[in-house]
Design a protein around this motif. Structure first.
Motif, PDB file in Angstrom:
ATOM      1  N   CYS A   1      -6.463  89.358  48.990  1.00  0.00           N
ATOM      2  CA  CYS A   1      -7.786  89.989  49.055  1.00  0.00           C
ATOM      3  C   CYS A   1      -8.853  89.086  48.421  1.00  0.00           C
ATOM      4  CB  CYS A   1      -7.766  91.348  48.355  1.00  0.00           C
ATOM      5  SG  CYS A   1      -7.654  91.226  46.555  1.00  0.00           S
TER       6      CYS A   1
ATOM      7  N   ASP B   1      -1.740  91.445  45.647  1.00  0.00           N
ATOM      8  CA  ASP B   1      -1.393  91.104  47.037  1.00  0.00           C
ATOM      9  C   ASP B   1      -1.608  89.622  47.346  1.00  0.00           C
ATOM     10  OD1 ASP B   1      -4.157  90.903  47.336  1.00  0.00           O
ATOM     11  OD2 ASP B   1      -4.348  92.768  48.472  1.00  0.00           O
TER      12      ASP B   1
ATOM     13  N   CYS C   1      -8.257  88.561  44.637  1.00  0.00           N
ATOM     14  CA  CYS C   1      -7.093  87.702  44.355  1.00  0.00           C
ATOM     15  C   CYS C   1      -7.392  86.241  44.667  1.00  0.00           C
ATOM     16  CB  CYS C   1      -5.881  88.158  45.153  1.00  0.00           C
ATOM     17  SG  CYS C   1      -5.082  89.621  44.465  1.00  0.00           S
TER      18      CYS C   1
ATOM     19  N   CYS D   1      -7.466  93.494  41.960  1.00  0.00           N
ATOM     20  CA  CYS D   1      -6.907  93.649  43.310  1.00  0.00           C
ATOM     21  C   CYS D   1      -6.803  95.145  43.654  1.00  0.00           C
ATOM     22  CB  CYS D   1      -5.512  93.020  43.359  1.00  0.00           C
ATOM     23  SG  CYS D   1      -4.667  93.263  44.919  1.00  0.00           S
TER      24      CYS D   1
HETATM   25 ZN   LIG Z   1      -5.568  91.318  45.884  1.00  0.00          ZN
END
Ligand SMILES: [Zn+2]
Length: 339
Positions: free
Chosen positions: A91, A88, A94, A102
């Motif tokens: 987060c 994504d 990440c 993730c």
């Molecule tokens: Zn992530």
């Protein structure tokens, strides 16, 4: 096998004409008993929004045929490898370099957005690495097991020059032998049952290969390591017996490192860790290690070409790919597919 429309280029992406795609153990599990990671009907993947049917294949190389206008650093015709992680990008993991963890993560070829068992794939440019001229696209496919092994080596705390035990000489175990030896391991022992895989482990540079059905592996390891045990062990099999061996084979304060995906819960004698002050740790996938592995392939520190045991055409994938791996699993390391 189905005819699907050629995927269309998107902003931030490149279009790749696939040259080679490896068949992974995960793909075989999906073929035989899936959907496992592939999103089933009614349960779309949170990032791709897709469910079955999806295009499989997550270990692939090819040549760039189109580049979105907002993408820099690539030329049409560049030979490339795809890092298949879908993430994504927002987060905690990440934004701290651990995008393999993730919570919404997935993979091209398993979670949607296309895959390598097709003629074309459109891939986020952040997931694409150019291969050096010394790494042909068929050998480039082998980067996938090698990055798993490289990440495990890094996360285990192994330091160059130490000793290690690899338990299970499948594709990941063999890749671990290659990366450990390339990083200067003083000794790499292997525990394996299958005669074919024992021979492969020796060919890939294992210093000693033990058979857990006849050898006390931990005892054999101590004999080769000044009576202490190895610094690190890697369990690539995911069985109660192999985890026990992984813990027993390392020296006091050593690390037993799990690389396997388990089929279910297990029992563990925690005191087998406590009495030696040992650590049990794990990792999943890879993040940010492609440049290191590509560099080691490019300058010849790692020579994985012998991992390719068959080259087949995409139209033959069922019989010469999936079914062949069921019939002759031990004989194969990596079957690669040309669409
Ligand atoms: Zn992530």
């Amino acid at each position: 096998m189905e005819d699907i429309p050629e995927p269309e280029l998107k902003p931030g992406h490149v279009k790749i004409q696939v040259e080679w795609c490896g068949i992974c153990g995960t793909d075989l599990h999906e073929y035989l008993g899936g959907p496992i990671l592939i999103p089933d009907k009614g349960h779309p993947h949170p990032l791709t929004g897709e469910t079955l049917p999806i295009t499989m294949g997550h270990e692939f190389t090819g040549r760039i045929t189109e580049i979105a206008s907002d993408v820099k650093g690539f030329r049409v015709g560049d030979p490339v490898i795809v890092e298949p992680n879908i993430r994504d990008n927002t987060c905690h993991q990440c934004t701290h370099g651990d995008y393999n963890l993730c919570p919404q993560g997935g993979f091209y070829g398993l979670s949607g957005w296309g895959g390598g068992l097709a003629e074309y794939a459109v891939i986020d440019a952040r997931n694409v690495y150019v291969l050096p001229p010394s790494v042909p696209t068929d050998v480039g496919v082998l980067i996938d097991p090698l990055v798993v092994a490289w990440q495990a080596m890094l996360d285990s705390g192994y330091a160059p020059g130490q000793s290690a035990v690899v338990i299970g000489a499948g594709p990941i175990g063999l890749a671990l032998i290659l990366v450990l030896k390339a990083s200067g391991a003083c000794w790499v022992g292997v525990s394996e049952v299958s005669p074919a895989r024992k021979a492969q482990a020796e060919a890939f540079g294992a210093d000693d290969v033990f058979d857990p059905t006849t050898d006390d592996v931990a005892e054999r390891v101590r004999e080769r390591t000044q009576g202490l045990g190895a610094h690190v062990s890697f369990d690539c099999s995911g069985l109660e017996s192999t985890l026990r061996t992984a813990i027993a084979s390392v020296r006091p304060k050593g690390t037993a490192f799990n690389v396997a995906i388990w089929e279910g819960p297990t029992t563990l004698d925690v005191n087998s860790l406590v009495t030696g002050g040992k650590k049990l740790a794990s990792t999943l996938g890879f993040a940010g290690v492609h440049p290191s592995v590509i560099s080691a392939l490019g300058d010849g520190r790692i020579k994985p070409a012998d991992m390719i045991t068959a080259r087949i055409a995409l139209e033959d994938i069922v019989d010469a790919g999936f079914d062949e791996l069921v019939r002759n699993k031990d004989e194969h390391i990596k079957i690669i597919v040309h669409p």
